[in-house]
Design a protein around this motif. Structure first.
Motif, PDB file in Angstrom:
ATOM      1  N   GLY A 233      16.302  30.596  30.854  1.00 52.26           N
ATOM      2  CA  GLY A 233      15.752  29.183  30.997  1.00 52.26           C
ATOM      3  C   GLY A 233      16.930  28.082  31.167  1.00 52.26           C
ATOM      4  N   MET A 234      18.250  28.794  31.250  1.00 53.10           N
ATOM      5  CA  MET A 234      19.306  27.921  31.087  1.00 53.10           C
ATOM      6  C   MET A 234      19.515  27.408  32.674  1.00 53.10           C
ATOM      7  N   VAL A 258      25.632  27.332  24.095  1.00 57.87           N
ATOM      8  CA  VAL A 258      25.967  26.617  25.125  1.00 57.87           C
ATOM      9  C   VAL A 258      26.817  25.423  24.732  1.00 57.87           C
ATOM     10  N   GLN A 259      27.985  25.107  25.215  1.00 59.66           N
ATOM     11  CA  GLN A 259      28.777  24.380  24.785  1.00 59.66           C
ATOM     12  C   GLN A 259      29.640  23.510  25.957  1.00 59.66           C
ATOM     13  N   ARG A 260      29.256  24.047  27.317  1.00 57.58           N
ATOM     14  CA  ARG A 260      29.913  23.479  28.326  1.00 57.58           C
ATOM     15  C   ARG A 260      28.809  23.833  29.537  1.00 57.58           C
ATOM     16  N   ALA A 261      29.435  23.069  30.606  1.00 52.18           N
ATOM     17  CA  ALA A 261      28.588  23.081  31.779  1.00 52.18           C
ATOM     18  C   ALA A 261      29.696  22.949  33.073  1.00 52.18           C
ATOM     19  N   TRP A 262      29.374  23.185  34.232  1.00 61.01           N
ATOM     20  CA  TRP A 262      30.104  22.809  35.254  1.00 61.01           C
ATOM     21  C   TRP A 262      29.432  21.518  35.825  1.00 61.01           C
ATOM     22  N   LYS A 263      30.527  20.566  36.003  1.00 63.38           N
ATOM     23  CA  LYS A 263      30.184  19.245  36.438  1.00 63.38           C
ATOM     24  C   LYS A 263      30.838  18.874  37.662  1.00 63.38           C
ATOM     25  N   LYS A 264      30.222  17.961  38.594  1.00 63.52           N
ATOM     26  CA  LYS A 264      30.643  17.763  39.976  1.00 63.52           C
ATOM     27  C   LYS A 264      31.545  16.715  39.695  1.00 63.52           C
ATOM     28  N   ARG A 265      33.009  16.683  40.154  1.00 59.20           N
ATOM     29  CA  ARG A 265      33.730  15.743  40.145  1.00 59.20           C
ATOM     30  C   ARG A 265      33.386  14.620  40.979  1.00 59.20           C
ATOM     31  N   ALA A 266      33.771  13.193  40.730  1.00 55.72           N
ATOM     32  CA  ALA A 266      33.496  12.144  41.642  1.00 55.72           C
ATOM     33  C   ALA A 266      34.373  12.130  42.826  1.00 55.72           C
ATOM     34  N   LYS A 267      33.785  11.658  43.797  1.00 56.20           N
ATOM     35  CA  LYS A 267      34.614  11.924  45.126  1.00 56.20           C
ATOM     36  C   LYS A 267      35.983  11.238  45.205  1.00 56.20           C
ATOM     37  N   SER A 268      36.092  10.209  44.424  1.00 55.18           N
ATOM     38  CA  SER A 268      37.540   9.427  44.270  1.00 55.18           C
ATOM     39  C   SER A 268      38.178  10.134  43.221  1.00 55.18           C
ATOM     40  N   PRO A 278      31.166  18.608  29.292  1.00 51.64           N
ATOM     41  CA  PRO A 278      30.198  18.969  28.200  1.00 51.64           C
ATOM     42  C   PRO A 278      28.635  18.740  28.762  1.00 51.64           C
ATOM     43  N   PRO A 279      27.712  19.756  28.184  1.00 53.32           N
ATOM     44  CA  PRO A 279      26.442  19.814  28.721  1.00 53.32           C
ATOM     45  C   PRO A 279      25.921  18.418  29.214  1.00 53.32           C
ATOM     46  N   LYS A 280      24.780  18.637  29.941  1.00 47.41           N
ATOM     47  CA  LYS A 280      23.877  17.300  30.363  1.00 47.41           C
ATOM     48  C   LYS A 280      23.680  16.319  29.108  1.00 47.41           C
ATOM     49  N   THR A 281      23.232  16.683  28.308  1.00 44.50           N
ATOM     50  CA  THR A 281      22.906  15.780  27.158  1.00 44.50           C
ATOM     51  C   THR A 281      23.421  16.432  25.717  1.00 44.50           C
ATOM     52  N   LYS A 282      23.216  15.449  24.450  1.00 45.86           N
ATOM     53  CA  LYS A 282      23.810  15.891  23.441  1.00 45.86           C
ATOM     54  C   LYS A 282      22.847  17.263  22.876  1.00 45.86           C
ATOM     55  N   LYS A 283      21.482  17.369  23.156  1.00 48.40           N
ATOM     56  CA  LYS A 283      20.702  18.392  22.611  1.00 48.40           C
ATOM     57  C   LYS A 283      20.937  19.539  23.738  1.00 48.40           C
ATOM     58  N   ALA A 284      21.444  19.506  24.663  1.00 46.73           N
ATOM     59  CA  ALA A 284      21.860  20.739  25.390  1.00 46.73           C
ATOM     60  C   ALA A 284      22.792  21.532  24.866  1.00 46.73           C
ATOM     61  N   ARG A 285      23.645  20.936  23.797  1.00 42.21           N
ATOM     62  CA  ARG A 285      24.377  21.821  23.208  1.00 42.21           C
ATOM     63  C   ARG A 285      23.756  22.599  21.906  1.00 42.21           C
ATOM     64  N   ARG A 286      23.373  24.004  22.202  1.00 42.10           N
ATOM     65  CA  ARG A 286      22.381  24.635  21.672  1.00 42.10           C
ATOM     66  C   ARG A 286      22.591  26.091  21.438  1.00 42.10           C
ATOM     67  N   LEU A 287      22.058  26.835  20.473  1.00 33.41           N
ATOM     68  CA  LEU A 287      22.090  28.214  20.736  1.00 33.41           C
ATOM     69  C   LEU A 287      20.545  28.937  21.203  1.00 33.41           C
ATOM     70  N   LEU A 373      15.158  24.687  25.990  1.00 31.75           N
ATOM     71  CA  LEU A 373      15.705  24.193  27.082  1.00 31.75           C
ATOM     72  C   LEU A 373      16.788  23.077  26.981  1.00 31.75           C
ATOM     73  N   GLY A 374      16.899  22.584  25.850  1.00 30.04           N
ATOM     74  CA  GLY A 374      17.926  21.600  25.531  1.00 30.04           C
ATOM     75  C   GLY A 374      17.531  20.169  25.970  1.00 30.04           C
ATOM     76  N   HIS A 375      16.362  20.020  26.403  1.00 30.27           N
ATOM     77  CA  HIS A 375      15.605  18.571  26.607  1.00 30.27           C
ATOM     78  C   HIS A 375      16.102  17.628  25.375  1.00 30.27           C
ATOM     79  N   GLU A 376      16.429  16.360  25.790  1.00 27.73           N
ATOM     80  CA  GLU A 376      16.861  15.407  24.863  1.00 27.73           C
ATOM     81  C   GLU A 376      15.526  14.947  24.179  1.00 27.73           C
ATOM     82  N   SER A 377      14.452  14.901  25.058  1.00 24.52           N
ATOM     83  CA  SER A 377      13.277  14.409  24.356  1.00 24.52           C
ATOM     84  C   SER A 377      11.835  15.237  24.475  1.00 24.52           C
ATOM     85  N   ILE A 378      11.038  15.404  23.711  1.00 23.29           N
ATOM     86  CA  ILE A 378       9.972  16.151  24.022  1.00 23.29           C
ATOM     87  C   ILE A 378       9.120  15.651  25.122  1.00 23.29           C
TER      88      ILE A 378
END
Length: 418
Positions: A233-234, A258-268, A278-287, A373-378
């Protein structure tokens, strides 16, 4: 005393420049005709050889804000977004685009005035926000060609996201020091339902449906990544960013960190289009716990690899890029499965939704799924997948019956009827 100086232009014609001294320094303002220059000269002299009150150089008389600190709404929202912390530049760029393209269409309508006026952070009302939501939802036809859209209808999720930016920007004005507003005019906005559409946003695959797609992925490395996505489910950006050092395959509880993720760079920005962050949210850092079959597969992929190597690699040893995997591996496999009778067209992200559906079918509770799943909120988990719990209705009814129809204890003798 002010004077008027004729200044010939290189392109032809004459500019009439009003010139005077104010506090020892020369001041000037230019006009395209002599009458306007004469009128302005009189205003300067009437104000004691000073700029007329309310006059802005190059613009003319500009209405002063009714509230000190008031400014155009889009200017305030840009100011708010530019000061946000804890977000990457790509997200900040997306917020700016939403402001310029959509929130800039907000106007203020006074009941006593026939025409709307530009919205400011102070004059915006609940009615103004509601009117904007209505047009966002229904769209606006081209007055010159009713067959064309001047403003296409937006989907409910996009409207909610844009309203969220507006809400936070207005709230910042309420909480500013000194406050620019006494209340947030976005609080009571009725937004369109996020599920107010006929097409299913998420696609859930049965096990045999996934197998039919997986069998069409002939590249072993690509097949391993697809199996891992549906089995954990990653998010794509998390799984494809895993390094060998992130795996614990020998302990009593094998897991992927899970400690990192691919991020899209700003066009500028400069550099590659994607970078590791870093992952999408704080709780996305998980085992994420791994099954024995996943451990076996990961050992095969990582044996002999250095700690910094990516777990999932192409045949050339590079990490997978989303566009490469999607266009060369996933899409052809899905299309082949559809040609052979698959009734669905899933996206890569639907493997994450499918993973959740499988867990719910096995009676895994939503709080445990939230953590996995690393959701920030239930609430996020409930909103997206709560309807799948309907499959547990039979278990719920059975549990209620087990309690309600259980043999009642004999009533105490003191309560027996006489």
């Amino acid at each position: 005393m002010a004077s008027i100086v004729d200044r010939p232009k290189k392109t032809g014609g004459i500019t009439y420049q009003v010139k005077w001294r104010e506090d020892g320094a020369w001041q000037t303002e230019n006009f395209g005709d002599d009458d306007s220059a004469m009128t302005f000269k009189g205003l300067v002299e009437a104000h004691g050889n000073k700029w007329p009150y309310g006059w802005v150089r190059g613009q003319g008389f500009v209405e002063q804000p009714a509230v000190p600190g008031d400014m155009p709404l889009t200017k305030w929202l840009h100011r708010y977004v530019d000061r946000l912390t804890g977000i990457d530049e790509r997200t900040r760029e997306d917020y700016r685009r939403e402001i310029d393209v959509h929130l800039s269409l907000l106007v203020h309508q006074e009941v006593t005035q026939p025409e709307p006026v530009p919205a400011t952070i102070c004059n915006l009302t609940q009615d103004d926000v509601t009117a904007w939501v209505v047009v966002e939802e229904k769209g606006e036809r081209d007055p010159d060609d009713p067959e064309k859209w001047a403003r296409r209808p937006a989907d409910p999720k996009s409207i909610r996201n844009r309203h969220g930016i507006l809400y936070c920007g207005v709230q910042a004005a309420v909480e500013s020091s000194p406050p620019l507003r006494t209340a947030n005019c976005c609080t009571k906005t009725r937004l369109p339902r996020a599920d107010n559409h006929t097409d299913e946003e998420m696609c859930f695959l049965e096990r045999d449906e996934y197998v039919r797609i997986a069998q069409e992925i002939k590249d072993p490395g690509a097949r391993a990544l697809a199996d891992f996505l549906v089995g954990t489910g990653m998010r794509w950006g998390e799984a494809s960013a895993l390094r060998v050092r992130d795996l614990n395959l020998t302990g009593a509880r094998p897991a992927a960190n899970v400690q990192r993720a691919w991020k899209k760079r700003a066009k500028s920005g400069t550099g590659p289009a994607f970078y590791l962050g870093p992952p999408k949210t704080k709780k996305a850092r998980r085992l994420v716990a791994l099954s024995p079959a996943q451990v076996k597969m990961l050992r095969r992929l990582t044996t002999g690899q250095p700690p910094e190597a990516f777990v999932f690699r192409t045949a050339w040893g590079n990490h997978w890029r989303h566009s490469n995997f999607y266009h060369r591996k996933w899409l052809p496999a899905v299309q082949e499965a559809i040609d052979k009778g698959l009734p669905k067209r899933p996206r890569i992200h639907d493997l994450r939704h499918t993973h959740v559906a499988w867990l719910i079918a096995q009676r895994i509770p939503l709080p445990a799924i939230q953590i996995r799943l690393g959701h920030e909120s239930i609430q996020t988990t409930v909103d997206r997948y709560g309807h799948l719990v309907d499959e547990l209705d039979a278990d719920i009814v059975a549990a209620v019956d087990a309690v309600m129809i259980a043999p009642a204890r004999s009533a105490p003798a003191s309560l027996h009827a006489v």
